[in-house]
Write a protein that holds these residues in place. Sequence first.
Motif, short mmCIF file in Angstrom:
data_model
loop_
_atom_site.label_atom_id
_atom_site.label_comp_id
_atom_site.label_asym_id
_atom_site.label_seq_id
_atom_site.Cartn_x
_atom_site.Cartn_y
_atom_site.Cartn_z
N CYS A 1 3.48 -3.09 -10.52
CA CYS A 1 2.48 -2.24 -9.95
C CYS A 1 1.60 -3.97 -10.04
O CYS A 1 1.07 -4.68 -10.87
N TYR B 1 1.88 7.44 -14.52
CA TYR B 1 2.92 6.48 -13.81
C TYR B 1 3.58 6.23 -14.88
O TYR B 1 3.30 5.75 -15.87
N ALA C 1 3.93 3.63 -9.34
CA ALA C 1 2.23 3.05 -9.29
C ALA C 1 1.17 3.87 -9.76
O ALA C 1 1.93 5.31 -9.70
N LYS D 1 -2.11 6.28 -9.58
CA LYS D 1 -2.86 7.40 -8.30
C LYS D 1 -4.46 6.44 -8.14
O LYS D 1 -4.57 6.40 -9.78
N GLY D 2 -4.29 6.42 -7.41
CA GLY D 2 -5.70 5.67 -7.19
C GLY D 2 -6.85 6.51 -6.90
O GLY D 2 -6.39 7.55 -7.32
N LYS E 1 -6.20 9.40 -3.34
CA LYS E 1 -5.49 9.02 -2.49
C LYS E 1 -4.57 10.15 -1.48
O LYS E 1 -4.90 11.36 -0.97
N GLU F 1 2.50 2.87 -3.18
CA GLU F 1 1.63 2.22 -4.42
C GLU F 1 0.38 2.24 -3.89
O GLU F 1 0.29 3.56 -4.04
N CYS F 2 -0.16 1.21 -4.62
CA CYS F 2 -1.32 1.85 -5.02
C CYS F 2 -2.15 0.36 -5.14
O CYS F 2 -1.60 -0.53 -5.42
N THR F 3 -2.74 0.18 -4.22
CA THR F 3 -3.99 -1.21 -3.94
C THR F 3 -4.50 -1.87 -5.52
O THR F 3 -4.49 -0.88 -6.43
N GLY G 1 -6.78 -0.38 -7.29
CA GLY G 1 -6.97 0.84 -8.30
C GLY G 1 -7.81 2.11 -6.97
O GLY G 1 -7.62 3.40 -7.26
N SER H 1 -4.07 5.14 -3.37
CA SER H 1 -3.12 5.18 -3.46
C SER H 1 -2.26 6.10 -2.60
O SER H 1 -2.48 6.65 -1.67
#
Lengths: 164, 583
Positions: free
Chosen positions: A5, A46, A79, A81-82, A85, A116-118, A121, A124
């Motif tokens: 990640c 995660y 990953a 969560k952004g 989401k 995935e997540c950028t 952060g 996601s």
Amino acid sequence: MSNKCPVPFKGTKEQEQQLHEVIAKHKDQDGPLMPVLQEAQEIYGYLPIEVQKIISEGLNIPLEHIYGVVTFYAQFSLAPKGEYKIGVCLGTACYVKGSGDILNKIKEIIGIDVGECTPDGKFSLEATRCIGACGLAPVMTINEEVYGRLVVGDIPDILKKYMD
Amino acid sequence: MINLKINGTPVSVPAGTTILEAARQMNIDIPTLCFLKEINAIGACRICVVENRVNGVGRLVAACVFPVAEGMDIYTHSPMVLKARKQTLELILSNHEKKCLSCVRSGDCELQRLCNEYKVEKEDKFDGDVNFYEEDASAVHMVRNNNKCILCRRCVAVCEKNQAVSVIGANERGFATHIGSAFDDGLGLTSCVACGQCIVACPTGALAERDDTDKVWEALADPTKHVVVQVAPSIRVTLGEAFDMPIGTNVEGKMVTALKKLGFDKVFDTDLSADLTIMEEANELIDRVQKGGALPMITSCSPGWIKFCEHNFPDMIPHLSSCKSPQQMFGALVKTYYAEKNNIDPKDIVSVSVMPCTAKKFEVGRENQNAAGVPDVDISITTRELARMIKRAGLFFTKLEDSEFDNPLGIGSGAGLIFGATGGVMEAALRTAVETLTGEELGKLEFTDVRGTAGIKEASYKVGDLDIKVAVCSGLANAKELLKKVQAGEADYTFIEIMGCPGGCVNGGGQPFQPASVRNFEDLRAMRAKALYDTDAAMTLRKSHENPMIKELYDTYLERPGSHKAHELLHTTYVARNRFGEQ
């Protein structure tokens, strides 16, 4: 090719302490890995490599074995969560209305794949099953916000709102 | 006993026998792709299916794991069976990179052979999605191409069960399932020990050693380079297999001829530096016993074992002998003693080794392996790579005349030769230690307690005034078990021999491929080892300390075992590594 990640790990001492307690609780039972992974995901949200290594050492199970289990079950996430989401519905109604193209456009703009997540952060991305808003198909959600009757051209403006 | 019929012929076998084993007793080979005896009995690939007929109705069962039962009526090549096997092959091919022409395993591939035997006529009978994976070339010793992987999991089984290394496994699920390391990091970032056991277990071209033959060809063609080759003890008893000779044939003479015809300036014998290892290691052991050094002392010949120890037992590093491996000792001698004697700049020497081992490719690049300021060994190739070079050069290997190793570094004793089998280093060391410490000649040179292919062997000897308790161990899962005992204080050995590969170098990861049909039913390790022991028994020079070249080396160059010079050239250091590698 690494699947690590890219979002920096922000685990706290308290979380690690909790994880060690979870490991100690399950260590001597048969098949300790699944319950430990489940509870670890509850603690951290995660299962990044940092967490899997602690579990590997604690349970004396090879890291690859743990990673194999984590990637086998869809319920486990590599990953976090952004902040935002994004969920794109791939239920039947949304799918036939073109949600696949919507998903691809989102991937293209934010540069990550499903699950995935950028690295910052922020976002996601999940592909969801039917969320029951078939009348609005194709549908996507960003946190609690629902966006319906989407066309690919709508996506850049919607995402822009969240990017600042 | 269980009575059943196979293809209509009655047969009686003990309960618990599988159909595969029962058929084999009747000289019927049922094909297998995933099955490896004792370590991978998962019944997954379905190529071994046979027809189990009950009341005239046939059902397909996996022969590799299906036990026989009273009154069974089995058919191993009925139309139903042949159709199922062919279809299984066609399905495997639907998601397989079918680049047989350029594949390293072409002609040696178990999948290719079966497609041929089962008359598969269309490679693309089933059209559908095809996976694409990047090649993993991150490790120095090998390359993984998952596009050729059939997910048999033999590599995973040997890595986990034989070697206790466990750095590869099945990741993801369903169609996305692939074999890889944690987080799909390259193998080079893991605590892989480079033993190559996964490669010899692989039925296809998914796994292969890193081919360094082009570098050797380049050196051989360069007139400014003096190219010297050393050959490890076990190569002479395995190389013949690559030319369809029987397992356990000693082809030393033909091998030397082939190397000379390939164009090497000198063809030397690693047996010599095995003898040198004995001299240095015996001296080190006596020194540790007398001065209270770290005991048990553990051998350091096997680079796979060394890397395993560094990753998993870093606190045991002080127990490792500081001796370089025979390969590296030899390289050091070539670039110092030999270079000085022949007035060649070590920079102009290309030092090549032929090894049974892929971990040797890792070892040549280790720190502190450069006695002359340049690498002791420049290129290490496996037995398989040498066989490929001989074929490429068009040499009729089986028809070559015999010739002898070159001087001065071509004399090895029987003690050096048996390094190639598990227990060989121990036996060689005992031959020298007993005679050196007692001053008396041994009546019987064979130390049979330390011979054989058992994973862990123990023995006690009285050597002069010393009571020496030894252990011999091969395969890293066995090594792990043994070391845990030592750490727990449950074992009080003086000296331990550990070889990374089960059975020692004769079963190394760089040795010729043998298909599952051989590996599951023949004792490959014992057959290859026997050739070494038979050769040793027929030799007159059977003790390291009697090797005239060893005497010459100490008299004229190295002074004595353990001297300052010997330490500079022949000893090395180790590093504590993380159990996760670089991950």
